[in-house]
Design a protein around this motif. Structure first.
Motif, PDB file in Angstrom:
ATOM      1  N   HIS A  80       7.542 -52.250 -13.586  1.00 42.82           N
ATOM      2  CA  HIS A  80       8.693 -53.027 -14.036  1.00 42.82           C
ATOM      3  C   HIS A  80       8.526 -53.381 -15.506  1.00 42.82           C
ATOM      4  O   HIS A  80       7.452 -53.176 -16.072  1.00 42.82           O
ATOM      5  N   ARG A 160       6.812 -59.724  -1.952  1.00 40.01           N
ATOM      6  CA  ARG A 160       6.297 -59.393  -3.282  1.00 40.01           C
ATOM      7  C   ARG A 160       7.446 -59.272  -4.274  1.00 40.01           C
ATOM      8  O   ARG A 160       7.383 -59.813  -5.383  1.00 40.01           O
ATOM      9  N   GLU A 161       8.477 -58.586  -3.871  1.00 39.40           N
ATOM     10  CA  GLU A 161       9.621 -58.388  -4.767  1.00 39.40           C
ATOM     11  C   GLU A 161      10.281 -59.726  -5.074  1.00 39.40           C
ATOM     12  O   GLU A 161      10.694 -59.978  -6.211  1.00 39.40           O
ATOM     13  N   ARG A 164       8.279 -61.613  -7.615  1.00 38.98           N
ATOM     14  CA  ARG A 164       8.522 -61.078  -8.943  1.00 38.98           C
ATOM     15  C   ARG A 164       9.856 -61.552  -9.490  1.00 38.98           C
ATOM     16  O   ARG A 164       9.966 -61.989 -10.622  1.00 38.98           O
ATOM     17  N   GLU A 168      10.566 -64.062 -12.668  1.00 37.80           N
ATOM     18  CA  GLU A 168      11.344 -63.613 -13.817  1.00 37.80           C
ATOM     19  C   GLU A 168      12.603 -64.446 -13.985  1.00 37.80           C
ATOM     20  O   GLU A 168      13.499 -64.073 -14.733  1.00 37.80           O
TER      21      GLU A 168
END
Lengths: 250, 250
Positions: A80, A160-161, A164, A168
């Motif tokens: 990413h 996990r996503e 993230r 962010e």
DNA sequence: CGCTCACTTGACGTTGCTCAAACCGAGTGG
DNA sequence: CCACTCGGTTTGAGCAACGTCAAGTGAGCG
């Protein structure tokens, strides 16, 4: 298959610059490099190629993967924005990298990188730290692949996503999944059908809700955690003392 | 249990001794440290403990593993003589380490190690190289766990062990497996029964032959390679160009 | 001698893979 | 605007690999 799609390399002058101050973090090294664009599907490099460059992902998502003898593909990770790829390499790339979405990257020559690291007391530890993180991630993935059921894998992946996305600044519990089901399947060691079925099941349980075509809303984060089979934030109630009695595998 | 079966190590002095001068390889750092002994089953450190030391394995075998929430255990690797554990760590151990056989190790403080590495231009690259090898091994393991069948996993495992044995001078094709079937199972993401059955099947095919209680003789190395499902030394006949068509998973 | 522990072998069940068909949104062209 | 294609995705039915449970074997050891 598709990499001959326009390479507009901008003829980047590799490691020009470095005027002025010493760089004190890795990203700093890349800052002055020109941005290169990849269209979705385009390859960045191939497993086995001489590892002449490192790359910083500026925007977009890539998959890194290996193809093994019989044509099977294993995706070992996604990249990413902000990620740097190529740190953990000696002379040849261990895997191929392909853009999933349209992507922007910056390039830095490996030789120059190594000498920068050698000459800066700040950079060494940062490289080391990144390697350790990569290692920890690889171990987590081994745990996932070793002994988690399909549903647990999906939940772990989505968590996990989510993590993230939140880190962010994504405030609502929506995660974007620009990769295809096949990518997810090859990443989690499953088939597209199983991935699809698991997600359907989770939405019908009310844990997830579909948002548009390529996004999901996490409705019950706690359920996701429980179903993920990790000890993520379950109370640390002394399981470490419990030894290794056998428990059901799924 | 069995591990005092003759170790004929010849006491190999790895790279003869460099007294006086700056250490120019990692092993050198450990050379002067006292040897500590672990009996079979004894723990060296635990996952989550502060990583205050690195260890060099002088003799014996250890398992490194994680225990996850429901008591399941994942063995992420085995350590053999000459291996160094703890390089890829920041402040806490990522896994536990336990002696499988009676074992001798040397210990080196992390702080001292870091400053040695920082002060020696030779050590940095070696640490880096070791990390890369560790990373490559982790990726191989991910491939194995992602998409190999039980038999392929066993064959891959045995080939790795064979390679190690040969590289240590074992001329005949005999591999020692001091670890239990449960260890192997937890390493390969299988159950003891499946491990047992696979090995039985391979011996009945004439690929393997049992040697004593805890060793195996590789009778047909080539068969093992084929069954391992790796592209280890199969002709590189352009599969890379074949793209990613789906193939059966097992 | 008889215990224990690791391992083997067998019978059975379940998860997840295979194969196949239907679905759906995005383009494209009429 | 519709018809058509085309990828990616979903859904269903059947099956096989591997996990589970249980019993049996054999080596080591008190």
């Amino acid at each position: 298959m598709l990499q001959r799609a326009n390479f507009h390399y901008d003829k980047q002058i590799n490691n020009a610059v470095l005027l002025g101050s010493e760089p004190n973090c890795i990203q700093e090294l890349f800052r002055r490099q020109p941005v290169e664009r990849l269209v979705a599907g385009q390859s960045l490099f191939f497993e086995g190629d001489a590892a002449k460059h490192l790359f910083e992902v500026v925007e977009g998502i890539l998959r890194i993967f290996k193809i093994i003898s019989n044509g099977r593909r294993v995706i070992t990770g996604f990249l990413h924005a902000g990620d740097i790829v190529g740190v953990s390499l000696k002379d040849h790339y261990l895997y191929s990298a392909e853009a999933i979405t349209d992507t922007k990257v910056r390039r830095f020559s490996r030789k120059a990188f190594d000498s920068e690291v050698a000459s800066s007391p700040e950079l060494g530890p940062e490289v080391f730290a990144r390697l350790c993180d990569e290692m920890a991630a690889a171990q987590d993935q081994m745990v996932l692949l070793s002994c988690k059921s399909a549903e647990e894998r999906i939940c772990t992946f989505l968590l996990r996503e989510l993590l993230r996305a939140v880190s962010e600044g994504q405030a609502d519990f929506v995660i974007e999944l620009p990769m295809t089901r096949l990518d997810i399947a090859d990443y989690l060691g499953l088939t597209i059908e199983t991935v699809s079925r698991s997600i359907t099941k989770l939405t019908s349980k009310g844990v997830l809700a579909p948002v548009g075509r390529h996004s999901l809303r996490v409705v019950k984060r706690s359920a996701l955690v429980q179903l993920s089979g990790s000890d993520d934030e379950s109370a640390g109630d002394g399981w470490k003392l419990a030894g290794c009695e056998r428990r059901p595998r799924h």
